[in-house]
Design a protein around this motif. Structure first.
Motif, PDB file in Angstrom:
ATOM      1  N   ALA A   1       1.234 -83.071 -14.501  1.00 59.50           N
ATOM      2  CA  ALA A   1       0.372 -82.385 -15.316  1.00 59.50           C
ATOM      3  C   ALA A   1      -0.701 -81.634 -14.513  1.00 59.50           C
ATOM      4  CB  ALA A   1      -0.378 -83.623 -16.385  1.00 59.50           C
ATOM      5  N   GLU A   2      -1.078 -82.240 -13.640  1.00 60.21           N
ATOM      6  CA  GLU A   2      -2.123 -81.408 -12.668  1.00 60.21           C
ATOM      7  C   GLU A   2      -1.525 -80.170 -11.833  1.00 60.21           C
ATOM      8  OE1 GLU A   2      -3.764 -84.532 -10.361  1.00 60.21           O
ATOM      9  OE2 GLU A   2      -4.968 -85.470 -12.060  1.00 60.21           O
ATOM     10  N   GLY A   3      -0.329 -80.049 -12.132  1.00 61.49           N
ATOM     11  CA  GLY A   3       0.468 -78.897 -11.382  1.00 61.49           C
ATOM     12  C   GLY A   3       1.074 -79.206 -10.050  1.00 61.49           C
ATOM     13  N   ALA A   4       1.176 -80.332  -9.748  1.00 63.44           N
ATOM     14  CA  ALA A   4       1.745 -80.775  -8.366  1.00 63.44           C
ATOM     15  C   ALA A   4       3.427 -80.265  -8.583  1.00 63.44           C
ATOM     16  CB  ALA A   4       1.777 -82.237  -8.135  1.00 63.44           C
ATOM     17  N   THR A   5       3.773 -80.068  -7.457  1.00 61.60           N
ATOM     18  CA  THR A   5       5.162 -79.572  -7.298  1.00 61.60           C
ATOM     19  C   THR A   5       6.087 -80.790  -6.911  1.00 61.60           C
ATOM     20  OG1 THR A   5       5.178 -79.177  -4.968  1.00 61.60           O
ATOM     21  CG2 THR A   5       4.537 -77.192  -6.473  1.00 61.60           C
ATOM     22  N   GLU A   6       7.314 -80.618  -7.315  1.00 63.11           N
ATOM     23  CA  GLU A   6       8.165 -81.812  -6.678  1.00 63.11           C
ATOM     24  C   GLU A   6       8.120 -82.193  -5.498  1.00 63.11           C
ATOM     25  OE1 GLU A   6      13.003 -82.581  -6.047  1.00 63.11           O
ATOM     26  OE2 GLU A   6      12.378 -81.224  -7.800  1.00 63.11           O
ATOM     27  N   GLU A   7       8.031 -81.184  -4.513  1.00 62.51           N
ATOM     28  CA  GLU A   7       7.847 -81.493  -3.147  1.00 62.51           C
ATOM     29  C   GLU A   7       6.590 -82.240  -2.879  1.00 62.51           C
ATOM     30  OE1 GLU A   7       8.565 -78.392  -4.327  1.00 62.51           O
ATOM     31  OE2 GLU A   7      10.796 -78.830  -3.900  1.00 62.51           O
ATOM     32  N   GLU A   8       5.494 -81.762  -3.460  1.00 55.98           N
ATOM     33  CA  GLU A   8       4.025 -82.423  -3.306  1.00 55.98           C
ATOM     34  C   GLU A   8       4.143 -83.936  -3.617  1.00 55.98           C
ATOM     35  OE1 GLU A   8       1.156 -78.615  -3.697  1.00 55.98           O
ATOM     36  OE2 GLU A   8       1.901 -79.474  -5.574  1.00 55.98           O
ATOM     37  N   ILE A   9       4.861 -84.123  -4.882  1.00 55.24           N
ATOM     38  CA  ILE A   9       4.887 -85.383  -5.294  1.00 55.24           C
ATOM     39  C   ILE A   9       5.780 -86.272  -4.195  1.00 55.24           C
ATOM     40  CG2 ILE A   9       5.818 -86.794  -7.148  1.00 55.24           C
ATOM     41  CD1 ILE A   9       5.140 -84.623  -9.264  1.00 55.24           C
ATOM     42  N   LEU A  10       6.829 -85.571  -3.753  1.00 59.67           N
ATOM     43  CA  LEU A  10       7.589 -86.638  -2.943  1.00 59.67           C
ATOM     44  C   LEU A  10       6.838 -86.723  -1.661  1.00 59.67           C
ATOM     45  CD1 LEU A  10      11.032 -85.016  -3.789  1.00 59.67           C
ATOM     46  CD2 LEU A  10      10.156 -87.242  -4.428  1.00 59.67           C
ATOM     47  N   LEU A  11       6.087 -85.980  -1.327  1.00 63.76           N
ATOM     48  CA  LEU A  11       5.150 -86.010  -0.070  1.00 63.76           C
ATOM     49  C   LEU A  11       4.307 -87.067  -0.104  1.00 63.76           C
ATOM     50  CD1 LEU A  11       4.797 -82.616   1.403  1.00 63.76           C
ATOM     51  CD2 LEU A  11       6.068 -84.551   2.593  1.00 63.76           C
TER      52      LEU A  11
END
Length: 80
Positions: free
Chosen positions: A36-46
Motif C-alpha cells: 500500500a505504501e508503494g513498495a515493489t515486489e523486489e523491495e519487499i523481497l529484499l
C-alpha cells in the motif's frame, strides 16, 4: 491456480493468531502495508528475505478473497 493456504498460516501462538507467511513471523498485514505504501515486489523481497515470490502472490490472493467475502459488491452502473 495459486493455493494461498500453502503459504499462509494462523496459529494463536504466533503473532497473536494473525495470518503470517508460513514458517515466518511476517504478518500479511505487514506485507500488505508495504504494498500500500508503494513498495515493489523486489523491495519487499529484499526487506523480508524469508519471503518468496509465490508467498507474496499468496498474500495478495488471500487479501483479494478476504475482500470479496467482506465487502458488498456494488451494482454495475447502467449504460447511458
Amino acid at each position: 491456480m495459486l493455493k494461498y493456504d500453502d503459504y499462509i498460516a494462523r496459529d494463536p501462538k504466533t503473532c497473536g493468531g494473525e495470518p503470517v507467511i508460513r514458517g515466518t513471523r511476517v504478518t500479511l498485514r505487514t506485507v500488505l502495508a508495504s504494498l500500500a505504501e508503494g513498495a515493489t515486489e523486489e523491495e519487499i523481497l529484499l526487506d523480508f528475505p524469508t519471503l518468496t515470490t509465490p508467498a507474496l502472490r499468496a498474500v495478495i490472493a488471500y487479501a483479494a478473497i478476504s475482500a470479496e467475502e467482506d465487502l458488498p459488491v456494488l451494482a454495475v452502473p447502467a449504460s447511458a
